[in-house]
Design a protein around this motif. Sequence first.
Motif, short mmCIF file in Angstrom:
data_model
loop_
_atom_site.label_atom_id
_atom_site.label_comp_id
_atom_site.label_asym_id
_atom_site.label_seq_id
_atom_site.Cartn_x
_atom_site.Cartn_y
_atom_site.Cartn_z
N UNK A 176 -9.61 17.87 17.97
CA UNK A 176 -10.79 18.13 18.74
C UNK A 176 -12.19 17.71 18.05
N UNK A 177 -12.30 17.86 16.62
CA UNK A 177 -13.25 17.51 15.78
C UNK A 177 -13.62 15.82 16.12
N UNK A 178 -12.46 15.43 15.89
CA UNK A 178 -12.45 13.86 15.86
C UNK A 178 -12.85 13.21 17.31
N UNK A 179 -12.84 13.99 18.29
CA UNK A 179 -13.10 13.40 19.73
C UNK A 179 -14.92 13.72 19.86
N UNK A 180 -15.46 14.49 19.10
CA UNK A 180 -16.92 14.75 19.12
C UNK A 180 -17.59 13.72 18.32
N UNK A 181 -18.56 12.76 18.98
CA UNK A 181 -19.26 11.62 18.49
C UNK A 181 -20.10 12.19 17.23
N UNK A 182 -20.90 13.20 17.45
CA UNK A 182 -21.90 13.52 16.36
C UNK A 182 -21.64 15.10 16.08
N UNK A 183 -22.06 15.50 14.84
CA UNK A 183 -22.24 16.79 14.61
C UNK A 183 -23.53 16.80 14.01
N UNK A 184 -24.51 17.81 14.55
CA UNK A 184 -25.98 17.88 14.32
C UNK A 184 -26.21 19.41 13.95
#
Length: 329
Positions: free
Chosen positions: A184-192
């Motif tokens: 699931x984390x891999x599907x997020x483009x960015x973490x801000x």
Amino acid sequence: MDNSIPTSELLSAARHAILRLMANIKSVITIDASKLEYLIASKIAGGHVILADSHGVGKTSLARALAGSIQWNKASKSKEGIPIESFSRIQCTVDLLPQDILGFNRFDMKANTYTFNRGPIFAHFVLTDEINLLTPKTQGSFFQVMEEQSVSIEGITYELPDPFFIIATMNLKGAHLFPLPAPQLDRFMLQLSMGYPSSKDEADIVERHGKEDSWKGFSPVVEEQELLAWQKLVDEVSIKREVIDYIVALVRKTRGYPGIVTGCSPRSGIKLSRAARALALVRGLDYVTIDLIKELVPAVLAHRLELEDPAMSSHDVLAQILKETHAGG
């Protein structure tokens, strides 16, 4: 996209409209300009974003400001003729189930048939508030949604609207928190992370939002069709093979690097290249530079790494990898 208009003119027009969008958001939200550019770039690139922070720093308000700055087409309908919601908010709790997000089949006694009741995921802009309060089973309901932009219920697939964007807020501290699965984390483009404001900015925030009408006059400043045009324009931003090779070298170096248990997947390189092209567009450029890649690496790759020591910083590890990886080498 209108092929009769030179790309340079389209990029210039997009840049001016994006500046208008940023100014509108900053009229109600205090945020670092670069982080706002990253957020808008991810939106344009078709990627999803996690805002990971402590309570009360404005994560939800930022999402609300971005969604509210776009004039959505109220006449939009799904293939089944159902009106499409422009904005939807999912307030996550530990007892939320997948059907509460995706929807469910309900038996209609009058029609003697089942009808599909759409969940809140069926919207152009979905705010998933405090996503790490969801159990792993419910978090798994986002996998297909984020990768394929569709929902499958009992063998039938329903397409999600375009544009489609998830912005998830995640609290770093608190009770009953569940870690997000790596896929699931891999599907997020960015973490801000918005971080805490300076003392001056914090005083401005208290002054601005210490009254009930702090959002008075806030309204959309760009059209949905403009956003769709920007998405198509991302492909017109060039990225040379040497830049792509540099991205691949960075991603591959995370695999087997000391201190890293799980490195970045090939999807990571795709997300990084796409985010870089969109960020170039946001800044009025028609090409991607090595420096742009270096700038985006922490936001795009840090949340994808699994480290041996939880006390280690993904950002520190990536900083070392950036030092050791040279373009063209």
